[in-house]
Design a protein around this motif. Structure first.
Motif, PDB file in Angstrom:
ATOM      1  N   LEU A  24       0.846  -1.190   0.000  1.00  0.00           N
ATOM      2  CA  LEU A  24       0.000   0.000   0.000  1.00  0.00           C
ATOM      3  C   LEU A  24       0.882   1.241   0.000  1.00  0.00           C
ATOM      4  CD1 LEU A  24      -2.547  -1.219   2.662  1.00  0.00           C
ATOM      5  CD2 LEU A  24      -2.913  -1.074   0.208  1.00  0.00           C
ATOM      6  N   ASN A  97      -8.304  -1.797   2.290  1.00  0.00           N
ATOM      7  CA  ASN A  97      -9.150  -0.658   1.941  1.00  0.00           C
ATOM      8  C   ASN A  97      -8.290   0.503   1.457  1.00  0.00           C
ATOM      9  OD1 ASN A  97     -10.892   1.805   2.431  1.00  0.00           O
ATOM     10  ND2 ASN A  97     -12.316   0.154   2.905  1.00  0.00           N
ATOM     11  N   LYS A  98      -8.759   1.216   0.460  1.00  0.00           N
ATOM     12  CA  LYS A  98      -7.997   2.337  -0.101  1.00  0.00           C
ATOM     13  C   LYS A  98      -8.089   3.591   0.747  1.00  0.00           C
ATOM     14  CE  LYS A  98      -8.201   0.587  -4.719  1.00  0.00           C
ATOM     15  NZ  LYS A  98      -8.754   0.626  -6.027  1.00  0.00           N
ATOM     16  N   ASP A 100      -7.120   5.690   3.551  1.00  0.00           N
ATOM     17  CA  ASP A 100      -6.006   5.741   4.505  1.00  0.00           C
ATOM     18  C   ASP A 100      -6.493   5.856   5.939  1.00  0.00           C
ATOM     19  OD1 ASP A 100      -4.204   5.631   2.427  1.00  0.00           O
ATOM     20  OD2 ASP A 100      -3.746   7.770   2.446  1.00  0.00           O
TER      21      ASP A 100
END
Length: 131
Positions: A24, A97-98, A100
């Motif tokens: 990520l 999950n994108k 942050d």
């Protein structure tokens, strides 16, 4: 500030799932100040509601019985019924999950919840770790 046990849990979680997940982007953790436990629990509830709420909210017609057995976002203490294994699974799901904010808050939440359950199961373990 994370306690050594929380950091250990985070490192173990990261090591366990690092091979399975794509890297990520770097997130500057200072953008996400630590929240007190009650605020963190409520923040996670609101962050997961868009993706999880349809199955995990008893008051909705879309609620799923099996999902409500794990947690119900309608309950004030929605996460207390989750086992360590369920918390770990929850953390894995949110790790990709994108968002942050959700990823960082979820990691802190899962670590805190697991530590809380371990303290209830082994109340003297905290003292022995600090010796």
């Amino acid at each position: 500030m994370l306690f050594p046990k929380k950091m250990e849990i985070l490192v173990l979680l990261a090591a366990s799932f690092g091979v399975q997940c794509a890297p990520l982007p770097h997130v500057e953790l200072s953008k996400f100040p630590e929240l007190p436990p009650a605020l963190l629990t409520n923040a996670i509830r609101e962050l997961i509601r868009p993706d999880c709420g349809s199955c995990h909210t008893a008051s909705l017609p879309t609620a799923k019985t099996a999902a409500l057995e794990v947690f119900d976002l309608d309950k004030e203490a929605w996460s207390e019924s989750m086992t360590v294994e369920q918390l770990e699974s929850f953390g894995r799901r949110l790790r990709g999950n994108k968002n942050d904010t959700l990823r960082v808050r979820a990691a802190a939440f899962v670590a805190e919840q697991i530590e809380e359950r371990e303290q209830k199961t082994h109340p003297d373990s905290r003292n022995s770790q600090n010796d």
